[in-house]
Design an enzyme around this catalytic site. Structure first.
Site, short mmCIF file in Angstrom:
data_model
loop_
_atom_site.label_atom_id
_atom_site.label_comp_id
_atom_site.label_asym_id
_atom_site.label_seq_id
_atom_site.Cartn_x
_atom_site.Cartn_y
_atom_site.Cartn_z
N ASP A 130 0.85 -1.19 0.00
CA ASP A 130 0.00 0.00 0.00
C ASP A 130 0.89 1.24 0.00
OD1 ASP A 130 -2.31 -1.53 0.18
OD2 ASP A 130 -2.61 -1.17 2.32
N ARG A 180 -1.41 -0.93 -8.49
CA ARG A 180 -2.80 -0.57 -8.15
C ARG A 180 -2.87 0.95 -8.17
NH1 ARG A 180 -3.90 -1.29 -2.15
NH2 ARG A 180 -4.29 -3.50 -2.59
P1 FDA Z 1 -14.37 9.10 -4.58
O1 FDA Z 1 -13.80 9.39 -3.26
O2 FDA Z 1 -14.57 10.21 -5.55
O3 FDA Z 1 -15.73 8.34 -4.35
C1 FDA Z 1 -16.59 7.96 -5.44
C2 FDA Z 1 -17.85 7.30 -4.86
O4 FDA Z 1 -17.46 6.10 -4.18
C3 FDA Z 1 -18.54 8.11 -3.78
O5 FDA Z 1 -19.44 9.02 -4.37
C4 FDA Z 1 -19.23 7.03 -2.99
O6 FDA Z 1 -20.39 6.56 -3.67
C5 FDA Z 1 -18.22 5.91 -3.00
N1 FDA Z 1 -17.30 5.99 -1.83
C6 FDA Z 1 -16.00 6.31 -1.85
N2 FDA Z 1 -15.47 6.24 -0.60
C7 FDA Z 1 -16.49 5.88 0.21
C8 FDA Z 1 -16.60 5.62 1.61
N3 FDA Z 1 -15.54 5.74 2.41
N4 FDA Z 1 -17.79 5.26 2.10
C9 FDA Z 1 -18.87 5.12 1.29
N5 FDA Z 1 -18.83 5.33 -0.04
C10 FDA Z 1 -17.66 5.71 -0.58
N6 FDA Z 1 -5.40 5.04 -0.76
C11 FDA Z 1 -4.10 5.31 -0.50
O7 FDA Z 1 -3.73 6.46 -0.28
N7 FDA Z 1 -3.19 4.28 -0.46
C12 FDA Z 1 -3.55 2.99 -0.72
O8 FDA Z 1 -2.70 2.10 -0.68
C13 FDA Z 1 -4.92 2.72 -1.01
N8 FDA Z 1 -5.34 1.45 -1.27
C14 FDA Z 1 -6.63 1.26 -1.72
C15 FDA Z 1 -7.03 -0.01 -2.14
C16 FDA Z 1 -8.27 -0.20 -2.70
C17 FDA Z 1 -8.67 -1.56 -3.17
C18 FDA Z 1 -9.17 0.91 -2.82
C19 FDA Z 1 -10.52 0.76 -3.47
C20 FDA Z 1 -8.79 2.14 -2.35
C21 FDA Z 1 -7.54 2.33 -1.80
N9 FDA Z 1 -7.15 3.57 -1.31
C22 FDA Z 1 -5.83 3.79 -1.01
C23 FDA Z 1 -8.17 4.62 -1.07
C24 FDA Z 1 -8.33 5.55 -2.24
O9 FDA Z 1 -7.18 6.36 -2.36
C25 FDA Z 1 -9.56 6.48 -2.07
O10 FDA Z 1 -9.44 7.25 -0.91
C26 FDA Z 1 -10.88 5.76 -2.01
O11 FDA Z 1 -10.91 4.67 -2.88
C27 FDA Z 1 -12.03 6.70 -2.41
O12 FDA Z 1 -11.84 7.14 -3.74
P2 FDA Z 1 -12.77 6.71 -4.99
O13 FDA Z 1 -11.87 6.40 -6.14
O14 FDA Z 1 -13.67 5.61 -4.60
O15 FDA Z 1 -13.52 8.03 -5.39
#
Ligand code: FDA
Length: 316
Positions: A130, A180
């Site tokens: 990560d 990732r």
């Molecule tokens: P965005 O935040 O724009 O959210 C889009 C939509 O997703 C929202 O409108 C909502 O519907 C849904 N959503 C997102 N987060 C939600 C929540 N907490 N609760 C409910 N609904 C939610 N980061 C990092 O800095 N280092 C890392 O190593 C990782 N590793 C990682 C692994 C995996 C498998 C994932 C999916 C994510 C990470 N992350 C991470 C976290 C990532 O950086 C980010 O903060 C979250 O995925 C939220 O971003 P989205 O791309 O989902 O978009």
């Protein structure tokens, strides 16, 4: 608006002591955390596997302050890789280097992480590193590269909110790294990361396309569900997913060359829809007692989660 205070609280010891005293907070965190033990996590993974979804298991913990804790974290991962193997669960593991002693001594951290990557290699499994806050980016890349010299079964996370990421991504795909791509979950200053969400989203799309254009550098993911393809797109954002789908269609990239990744308990409907549509989907499954900072980062991502927490606290 709410993101910064919660990211601040994720690092504040006083807030951790306060919040973790409330049983309701623990119950709410359980929406995002599969349980406290490896058995809880493996049960959650088997349920995902039964729905056609692969997993990556995360033993919660970060920023250890002494060597004994770091050695214990590596021991736990070595053990849990054995449990995954014994249960035939389709899951690899994700680790955070500050849990392995990155803040104490880089060589010590490499030795700990190496034990986990070696165990994974013996079991034909895979370790994802990560990415933490930008204070650790260079060290994380350095540790990753030391491991990747000797092992193919280790990959890395890159964050679209950092200005530096395009250059890192280009260098890493040239080294055939399994990546990732996520948006990024930490509090970052404007000289390191895009402050505006629209710019982060635009960069995510650009970097996802770059990653997909390089996806054929490595063989497609094997059917075991353990080793991921070169390109892993981690997001719950339907706009990002539409852009990815459009690029995949335009470049005729077979689905075995990339996978979607999402977090346990978030957008289960979307996870299922993508898997049912024939896409490879992997869910990040955290477990353990150190759920506080992970939970705060999930609250920071979505204001609705905060109101839900506050209204539950008010009722208890
Ligand atoms: P965005 O935040 O724009 O959210 C889009 C939509 O997703 C929202 O409108 C909502 O519907 C849904 N959503 C997102 N987060 C939600 C929540 N907490 N609760 C409910 N609904 C939610 N980061 C990092 O800095 N280092 C890392 O190593 C990782 N590793 C990682 C692994 C995996 C498998 C994932 C999916 C994510 C990470 N992350 C991470 C976290 C990532 O950086 C980010 O903060 C979250 O995925 C939220 O971003 P989205 O791309 O989902 O978009």
């Amino acid at each position: 608006m709410l993101r910064s205070p919660f990211l601040y609280l994720s690092n504040a010891g006083w807030a951790r002591r306060l919040v973790t005293r409330f049983p309701i907070a623990r119950r709410m965190a359980s929406r995002f955390v599969a349980g406290e033990t490896p058995a809880d996590a493996i049960a959650a993974i088997r349920a995902l596997n039964a729905r056609g979804i692969n997993a990556t298991l995360d033993h919660l913990g970060e920023s250890v302050t002494n060597q004994a804790e770091a050695v214990r974290a590596a021991d736990d991962y070595v053990h849990v890789l054995g449990e995954i193997h014994a249960s035939a669960a389709r899951s690899n593991v994700s680790i955070k280097l500050t849990q392995f002693g990155l803040d104490l001594d880089q060589d010590f951290c490499v030795r700990n992480a190496r034990r986990v990557v070696e165990q994974a290699r013996q079991l034909d499994n895979f370790v994802r590193i990560d990415m933490e806050d930008s204070f650790h980016t260079d060290d994380t890349l350095a540790v990753f590269r030391k491991l990747h010299q000797d092992y193919e079964n280790v990959g890395l996370v890159l964050q679209a909110y950092l200005y530096r990421t395009q250059a890192d991504l280009e260098a890493l795909v040239a080294e055939s790294t399994r990546i990732r791509l996520c948006k990024g979950a930490y509090q970052e200053p404007p000289d390191k990361a895009f402050p505006r969400k629209a710019d982060v989203d635009a960069n995510y799309v650009r970097l996802a396309q770059l990653l997909l254009d390089n996806a054929r550098k490595l063989a497609p993911a094997p059917e075991s569900g353990l080793v991921p393809p070169l390109a892993a797109l981690a997001t719950h954002d339907e706009k990002m997913i539409s852009a990815i789908q459009a690029h995949v269609a335009a470049t005729a990239l077979p689905r075995t060359y990339f996978e979607y990744q999402m977090l346990y308990g978030i957008r289960r409907d979307l996870q299922q829809r993508l898997a049912a549509g024939g896409n490879a989907v992997r869910v990040y499954v955290p477990y353990g007692t150190e759920w506080y900072p992970y939970f705060m980062r999930r609250l920071a991502e979505r204001p609705a989660n905060v109101w839900f927490l506050l209204s539950n606290l008010a009722r208890n």
